[in-house]
Design a protein around this motif. Structure first.
Motif, PDB file in Angstrom:
ATOM      1  N   ALA A  30       0.859  -1.174   0.000  1.00  0.00           N
ATOM      2  CA  ALA A  30       0.000   0.000   0.000  1.00  0.00           C
ATOM      3  C   ALA A  30       0.898   1.227   0.000  1.00  0.00           C
ATOM      4  O   ALA A  30       1.648   1.454   0.940  1.00  0.00           O
ATOM      5  CB  ALA A  30      -0.914   0.007   1.218  1.00  0.00           C
ATOM      6  N   LEU A  31       0.836   1.989  -1.066  1.00  0.00           N
ATOM      7  CA  LEU A  31       1.705   3.160  -1.195  1.00  0.00           C
ATOM      8  C   LEU A  31       1.183   4.315  -0.351  1.00  0.00           C
ATOM      9  O   LEU A  31      -0.019   4.544  -0.269  1.00  0.00           O
ATOM     10  CB  LEU A  31       1.788   3.587  -2.661  1.00  0.00           C
ATOM     11  CG  LEU A  31       2.391   2.574  -3.618  1.00  0.00           C
ATOM     12  CD1 LEU A  31       2.313   3.104  -5.042  1.00  0.00           C
ATOM     13  CD2 LEU A  31       3.813   2.253  -3.253  1.00  0.00           C
ATOM     14  N   ASP A  32       2.088   5.041   0.233  1.00  0.00           N
ATOM     15  CA  ASP A  32       1.769   6.257   0.984  1.00  0.00           C
ATOM     16  C   ASP A  32       2.269   7.444   0.162  1.00  0.00           C
ATOM     17  O   ASP A  32       3.308   8.027   0.462  1.00  0.00           O
ATOM     18  CB  ASP A  32       2.429   6.211   2.357  1.00  0.00           C
ATOM     19  CG  ASP A  32       2.073   7.400   3.227  1.00  0.00           C
ATOM     20  OD1 ASP A  32       1.207   8.205   2.817  1.00  0.00           O
ATOM     21  OD2 ASP A  32       2.661   7.529   4.306  1.00  0.00           O
ATOM     22  N   ILE A  33       1.514   7.775  -0.888  1.00  0.00           N
ATOM     23  CA  ILE A  33       1.978   8.805  -1.815  1.00  0.00           C
ATOM     24  C   ILE A  33       1.863  10.208  -1.254  1.00  0.00           C
ATOM     25  O   ILE A  33       2.474  11.136  -1.776  1.00  0.00           O
ATOM     26  CB  ILE A  33       1.265   8.708  -3.178  1.00  0.00           C
ATOM     27  CG1 ILE A  33      -0.231   8.897  -3.040  1.00  0.00           C
ATOM     28  CG2 ILE A  33       1.587   7.387  -3.853  1.00  0.00           C
ATOM     29  CD1 ILE A  33      -0.978   8.967  -4.344  1.00  0.00           C
ATOM     30  N   GLU A  34       1.102  10.371  -0.180  1.00  0.00           N
ATOM     31  CA  GLU A  34       0.961  11.694   0.430  1.00  0.00           C
ATOM     32  C   GLU A  34       2.191  12.070   1.255  1.00  0.00           C
ATOM     33  O   GLU A  34       2.550  13.234   1.328  1.00  0.00           O
ATOM     34  CB  GLU A  34      -0.280  11.739   1.327  1.00  0.00           C
ATOM     35  CG  GLU A  34      -1.580  11.488   0.602  1.00  0.00           C
ATOM     36  CD  GLU A  34      -1.902  12.567  -0.417  1.00  0.00           C
ATOM     37  OE1 GLU A  34      -1.575  13.743  -0.165  1.00  0.00           O
ATOM     38  OE2 GLU A  34      -2.480  12.217  -1.462  1.00  0.00           O
ATOM     39  N   ASN A  35       2.818  11.078   1.861  1.00  0.00           N
ATOM     40  CA  ASN A  35       3.898  11.355   2.806  1.00  0.00           C
ATOM     41  C   ASN A  35       5.277  10.881   2.358  1.00  0.00           C
ATOM     42  O   ASN A  35       6.272  11.259   2.964  1.00  0.00           O
ATOM     43  CB  ASN A  35       3.578  10.721   4.170  1.00  0.00           C
ATOM     44  CG  ASN A  35       2.316  11.292   4.766  1.00  0.00           C
ATOM     45  OD1 ASN A  35       2.124  12.498   4.766  1.00  0.00           O
ATOM     46  ND2 ASN A  35       1.447  10.430   5.238  1.00  0.00           N
ATOM     47  N   GLN A  36       5.340  10.032   1.353  1.00  0.00           N
ATOM     48  CA  GLN A  36       6.635   9.498   0.942  1.00  0.00           C
ATOM     49  C   GLN A  36       6.836   9.730  -0.550  1.00  0.00           C
ATOM     50  O   GLN A  36       6.154   9.125  -1.379  1.00  0.00           O
ATOM     51  CB  GLN A  36       6.716   8.007   1.272  1.00  0.00           C
ATOM     52  CG  GLN A  36       6.661   7.771   2.770  1.00  0.00           C
ATOM     53  CD  GLN A  36       7.168   6.408   3.134  1.00  0.00           C
ATOM     54  OE1 GLN A  36       7.952   5.811   2.419  1.00  0.00           O
ATOM     55  NE2 GLN A  36       6.736   5.914   4.275  1.00  0.00           N
ATOM     56  N   SER A  37       7.777  10.586  -0.859  1.00  0.00           N
ATOM     57  CA  SER A  37       8.001  10.960  -2.258  1.00  0.00           C
ATOM     58  C   SER A  37       8.516   9.789  -3.088  1.00  0.00           C
ATOM     59  O   SER A  37       8.233   9.719  -4.286  1.00  0.00           O
ATOM     60  CB  SER A  37       8.952  12.148  -2.365  1.00  0.00           C
ATOM     61  OG  SER A  37      10.207  11.831  -1.794  1.00  0.00           O
TER      62      SER A  37
END
Length: 91
Positions: free
Chosen positions: A40-47
């Protein structure tokens, strides 16, 4: 920035004509990563997650067949390791 804006920039697209299609490619890639790989990608917090999604979507958009490029394979492998050792696993 949002994945769609970055993908369009990467592809050199300046109009909105393909936005719906490109957004579906992004959604499909994100779904594939979750369902097939358990990431599950955390695109809001991890560039790095955001850029992996954009690069993965670009590859999906540009190639209908063929093997995944080695740089994407390595980055996916690193994401899998990250999620296997952490509490972020998708069940």
């Amino acid at each position: 920035m949002q994945p769609l804006e970055l993908l369009k920039y990467r592809l050199g697209i300046t109009t909105r004509r393909r936005d719906t299609y490109l957004q579906q490619v992004i959604n499909s890639c994100e779904s594939e990563l979750t369902k097939n790989y358990g990431v599950a990608l955390d695109i809001e917090n991890q560039s790095d997650h955001l850029m992996f999604l954009v690069d993965f979507a670009q590859w999906r958009y540009m190639n209908t067949s063929g093997a995944m490029p080695r740089d994407l394979q390595f980055r996916l492998h690193n994401l899998l390791i990250e999620y296997q050792r952490g509490d972020n696993r998708v069940e």
